[in-house]
Design an enzyme around this catalytic site. Structure first.
Site, PDB file in Angstrom:
ATOM      1  CE  LYS A 186      -2.435   4.742   7.000  1.00  0.00           C
ATOM      2  NZ  LYS A 186      -3.876   4.638   7.275  1.00  0.00           N
ATOM      3  NE  ARG A 191      -2.459   1.072   3.553  1.00  0.00           N
ATOM      4  CZ  ARG A 191      -3.106   0.774   4.666  1.00  0.00           C
ATOM      5  NH1 ARG A 191      -4.351   0.326   4.634  1.00  0.00           N
ATOM      6  NH2 ARG A 191      -2.535   0.923   5.838  1.00  0.00           N
ATOM      7  CD  GLU A 243     -11.879   5.902   4.668  1.00  0.00           C
ATOM      8  OE1 GLU A 243     -11.721   5.476   5.835  1.00  0.00           O
ATOM      9  OE2 GLU A 243     -11.069   5.692   3.756  1.00  0.00           O
TER      10      GLU A 243
HETATM   11  C1  LIG Z   1      -4.949   3.904   7.495  1.00  0.00           C
HETATM   12  C2  LIG Z   1      -6.384   4.227   7.252  1.00  0.00           C
HETATM   13  C3  LIG Z   1      -7.418   3.306   7.494  1.00  0.00           C
HETATM   14  C4  LIG Z   1      -7.193   1.967   8.145  1.00  0.00           C
HETATM   15  O1  LIG Z   1      -6.368   1.107   7.413  1.00  0.00           O
HETATM   16  P1  LIG Z   1      -5.692  -0.143   8.128  1.00  0.00           P
HETATM   17  O2  LIG Z   1      -4.842  -0.743   7.087  1.00  0.00           O
HETATM   18  O3  LIG Z   1      -6.787  -1.054   8.538  1.00  0.00           O
HETATM   19  O4  LIG Z   1      -4.940   0.384   9.288  1.00  0.00           O
HETATM   20  C5  LIG Z   1      -8.721   3.669   7.157  1.00  0.00           C
HETATM   21  N1  LIG Z   1      -8.998   4.878   6.628  1.00  0.00           N
HETATM   22  C6  LIG Z   1      -8.028   5.797   6.403  1.00  0.00           C
HETATM   23  C7  LIG Z   1      -8.405   7.114   5.840  1.00  0.00           C
HETATM   24  C8  LIG Z   1      -6.696   5.501   6.692  1.00  0.00           C
HETATM   25  O5  LIG Z   1      -5.749   6.417   6.465  1.00  0.00           O
END
Ligand SMILES: *Cc1c(COP(=O)(O)O)cnc(C)c1O
Length: 338
Positions: A182, A80, A218
């Protein structure tokens, strides 16, 4: 031994002794090394400062009953990070380098990996930033990849207690923007709506799909899931959602271990009655039951405002059991550090 009251830890910065740093220049990464320096000195022209050319990850190390340390699907964090890097025009960090950096940092700070049974974990934060002398809007000439860590408490000190959320009028990302990456920009965009939600005594806000504002995307910085009255596990699908590793793990566990129908699909605000339970999931949040959702003048309660539902509880126990090594993991999910 370090003097930390593990039971009292929250989610705050603690300076641990070592972090990993590696530089990219002229098309290649240097070897990378551990350092005790917790500040970063970069050019004032660095693209990460002005144009948000950066991305990050978040994962945890878990102390097992036998004293060993588990990482949960760190290869997925590596993949990722590289997808985010591509979207931000940054060089990829080879998976082997990423995993090696994470392991080095955990081992070097081993005293800070909380003991088994405290519920606390070591939170690991890898990040990649554009640095160097730049002023125009172009990709940086150089990059820095670093990994640091700190012990954090269990998200729920009082156990799995539901909290309430409010639907925001703002978007965290555009329909074909950077929602699936991210990156800091999405978080910068979420600070004001998050602050407004907290001011109104909600845990955080819910973001809708940015194109039509009719579907849940989200929950703060976590993904949404709902359990329907027909015992289906449903989580939204959209190119502007951050693909949560926790969410994909829960989809698999719901299907393979609990025989549920696991679906990625639309979650319309007008169809919340189909759910008997709902929650938010992510590395930091693990699974956080959603009591109710405020949307304009209406407040929708799922299972209960005070108690976690049985399916959410079951999924939580399975996931956390796997992470701490108490429950057998699906193949390839656990990486041992030591
Ligand atoms: C990091 C993140 C998540 C959760 O992802 P995980 O891989 O489960 O930790 C969910 N939403 C957003 C906006 C994120 O940045």
């Amino acid at each position: 031994m370090v003097n930390i009251k593990w039971e009292e830890l929250g989610f705050s910065y603690i300076k641990t002794p070592y972090r990993y740093v590696s530089h990219w220049k002229d098309g290649q990464w240097d070897e990378g090394k551990l350092t005790e320096e917790n500040t970063v000195t970069i050019s004032e022209g660095s693209t990460c400062l002005h144009y948000g050319q950066e991305c990050f990850e978040g994962l945890k190390a878990y102390r097992r009953k036998d004293g060993k340390i588990n990482l949960f699907r760190p290869d997925e964090n590596s993949k990722r990070l590289n997808k985010s890097a591509q979207r931000m025009c940054m060089p990829e960090v080879p998976e082997e380098k990423f995993l090696d950096a994470v392991k080095q940092v955990v081992l070097a700070n081993e005293e800070y990996v909380p003991p088994y049974g405290t519920g606390a974990t070591l939170y690991i934060r890898p990040y990649l930033i554009g640095v160097g002398d730049t002023i125009g809007v172009v990709a940086a000439p150089e990059y820095l990849f670093s990994v640091f860590c700190m012990p954090v408490g269990p998200y729920f000190k009082g156990g799995l207690v539901p909290t309430n959320f409010i639907v925001s009028d703002y978007d965290r990302a555009a329909p074909y923007g950077t929602g699936a990456a991210k990156v800091g920009g999405n978080y910068a965009a979420s600070l004001l709506p998050g602050h407004q939600a907290h001011e109104q005594n909600f845990s955080d806000c819910i973001y809708l799909d940015p194109a039509t504002h009719t579907k849940i995307e989200e929950v703060g910085s976590a993904n949404f899931f709902g359990i329907t009255k027909e015992n289906q596990f449903i989580t939204p699908i959209s190119p502007s959602i951050l693909p949560s590793i926790t969410k994909y793990s829960l989809l698999e566990l719901a299907r393979d271990r609990f025989g549920m129908e696991a679906i990625e699909g639309d979650v319309y605000l007008t169809e919340l009655d189909q759910f008997s339970e709902a929650g938010a999931c992510g590395t930091a949040a693990v699974i956080s039951p959603i009591g109710g959702i405020q949307y304009k003048d209406s407040f929708h309660v799922f299972y209960s405002e005070t108690e976690v539902g049985p399916v959410t509880r079951k999924l939580y126990d399975e996931l956390v059991g796997i992470q701490f090594g108490d429950v057998p993991a699906p193949e390839g999910w656990i990486f041992e550090v030591n």
